[in-house]
Design an enzyme around this catalytic site. Structure first.
Site, PDB file in Angstrom:
ATOM      1  N   ASP A  67       0.811  -1.212   0.000  1.00 23.61           N
ATOM      2  CA  ASP A  67       0.000   0.000   0.000  1.00 23.61           C
ATOM      3  C   ASP A  67       0.847   1.265   0.000  1.00 23.61           C
ATOM      4  O   ASP A  67       2.065   1.224   0.231  1.00 23.61           O
ATOM      5  CB  ASP A  67      -0.968  -0.008   1.196  1.00 23.61           C
ATOM      6  CG  ASP A  67      -0.306  -0.491   2.489  1.00 23.61           C
ATOM      7  OD1 ASP A  67       0.933  -0.496   2.563  1.00 23.61           O
ATOM      8  OD2 ASP A  67      -1.036  -0.857   3.420  1.00 23.61           O
ATOM      9  N   ASP A 136      -7.831  -3.004  13.607  1.00 23.42           N
ATOM     10  CA  ASP A 136      -9.181  -3.295  13.115  1.00 23.42           C
ATOM     11  C   ASP A 136      -9.197  -4.534  12.213  1.00 23.42           C
ATOM     12  O   ASP A 136     -10.169  -4.795  11.524  1.00 23.42           O
ATOM     13  CB  ASP A 136      -9.768  -2.080  12.381  1.00 23.42           C
ATOM     14  CG  ASP A 136      -8.927  -1.663  11.178  1.00 23.42           C
ATOM     15  OD1 ASP A 136      -7.931  -2.367  10.870  1.00 23.42           O
ATOM     16  OD2 ASP A 136      -9.248  -0.648  10.539  1.00 23.42           O
ATOM     17  N   HIS A 138      -7.180  -5.086   9.642  1.00 16.61           N
ATOM     18  CA  HIS A 138      -6.799  -4.894   8.236  1.00 16.61           C
ATOM     19  C   HIS A 138      -5.476  -5.576   7.906  1.00 16.61           C
ATOM     20  O   HIS A 138      -4.599  -5.719   8.750  1.00 16.61           O
ATOM     21  CB  HIS A 138      -6.786  -3.405   7.844  1.00 16.61           C
ATOM     22  CG  HIS A 138      -5.712  -2.565   8.450  1.00 16.61           C
ATOM     23  ND1 HIS A 138      -5.905  -1.251   8.819  1.00 16.61           N
ATOM     24  CD2 HIS A 138      -4.413  -2.830   8.730  1.00 16.61           C
ATOM     25  CE1 HIS A 138      -4.780  -0.768   9.296  1.00 16.61           C
ATOM     26  NE2 HIS A 138      -3.858  -1.693   9.252  1.00 16.61           N
ATOM     27  N   GLU A 143      -9.542  -2.131   5.050  1.00 16.15           N
ATOM     28  CA  GLU A 143     -10.300  -1.835   6.255  1.00 16.15           C
ATOM     29  C   GLU A 143     -11.552  -2.716   6.307  1.00 16.15           C
ATOM     30  O   GLU A 143     -11.911  -3.336   5.307  1.00 16.15           O
ATOM     31  CB  GLU A 143     -10.671  -0.352   6.261  1.00 16.15           C
ATOM     32  CG  GLU A 143      -9.461   0.598   6.186  1.00 16.15           C
ATOM     33  CD  GLU A 143      -8.643   0.658   7.473  1.00 16.15           C
ATOM     34  OE1 GLU A 143      -8.517  -0.372   8.183  1.00 16.15           O
ATOM     35  OE2 GLU A 143      -8.111   1.734   7.781  1.00 16.15           O
TER      36      GLU A 143
END
Ligand code: F6R
Length: 261
Positions: A67, A136, A138, A143
């Protein structure tokens, strides 16, 4: 999926660095998928040491990062390109032309994402994908509610991710709200995945990802579908796992792991 529990973060990190080094020695033209974040810094420090001390050779290695933030130029010290140059690429003999991150500065971000997928395919796919896990759940910046078959695309970051990474920026308002990330489907296409997690703060989400139901609410749970995925954790991150005894038995007894004892 297999889970390897190490006594502490240093041992877990060393094991992951050794797995990467082994894969690179077996295949010098390895297509290596890379992650950023605090957990990975020490992995890259160890790989740089192995290059310096043992001649670990990156000359033919090609890399694709998971990313990149939207709107941060490579020279911005918060961009993931800057991070990779700093922590790894400047310290090993990799050809920078063989290192790839999604282009967060492209005029057309959607087109940049499509190009990224094409580049991965042209390289023959990712042989070894390194992963961390966010609070979370990810992987990359997938997400919650990321489609389990998603490909590289732009994602809006969650408040939880903004809170976790915001302190790294000088002023949280400077942190981009969007990032380009390989999709869950892109990650699942890699030939091998290795996820590293350490510390108490990851214990709850790790248990959900590894032993909970597969759900788009926890992107990392999709790794249960991967045919060759290894989760390497320290005791703290493993604290909420129910199958610890079995995982330890496999690590102690399977021939594959003998050289890592
Ligand atoms: C970043 C990435 C993220 C991180 C995750 C954990 O490239 O892939 O999924 O791995 O946010 O980050 P740390 O290690 O900082 O807790």
């Amino acid at each position: 999926m297999e889970v390897i529990i190490q006594p502490n973060a240093a041992a877990a990190t060393r094991l992951v660095a050794r797995l990467i080094a082994k894969a690179l020695r077996q295949n010098p033209g390895l297509v290596l998928g890379l992650a950023t974040g605090r957990t990975m810094e020490q992995v890259y420090a160890l790989l740089a040491d192995m290059h310096k001390e043992e001649g670990l050779d990156f000359a033919r290695c090609r890399t694709f990062n998971l990313d990149e933030y939207a709107g941060l130029p490579p020279e911005d010290n918060h961009s993931y390109r800057f991070y990779m140059n700093h922590h790894l690429f400047a310290k090993v003999n990799i050809d920078r032309r063989n290192t790839h991150l999604p282009d967060g500065m492209a005029d057309d971000l959607d087109a940049a994402c499509i190009r990224y997928e094409q580049a991965i395919q042209e390289a023959g796919g990712i042989d070894f994908q390194l992963l961390g896990i966010g609070h979370d759940g990810h992987i990359g910046f997938n997400e919650p509610l990321s489609a389990l078959r998603s490909r590289t695309r732009v994602k809006v970051l969650t408040p939880q991710t903004m809170a976790a990474n915001g302190p790294l920026f000088d002023g949280r308002e400077r942190m981009p709200r969007r990032a380009l990330t390989m999709g869950v489907g892109t990650i699942l296409d890699s030939k091998r995945c290795v996820l590293l997690a350490a510390g108490t703060a990851k214990a709850d989400i790790l248990a959900k990802a590894v032993e909970g139901p597969i759900t788009a609410m926890v992107s990392a749970s999709a790794l249960q579908l991967h045919p060759h995925c290894t989760i390497v954790v320290d005791e703290e991150a493993a604290a909420r796992l129910e199958g610890k005894d079995y995982y330890r038995f496999v690590f102690r007894n399977e021939p594959e792991w003998q050289e890592f004892q």
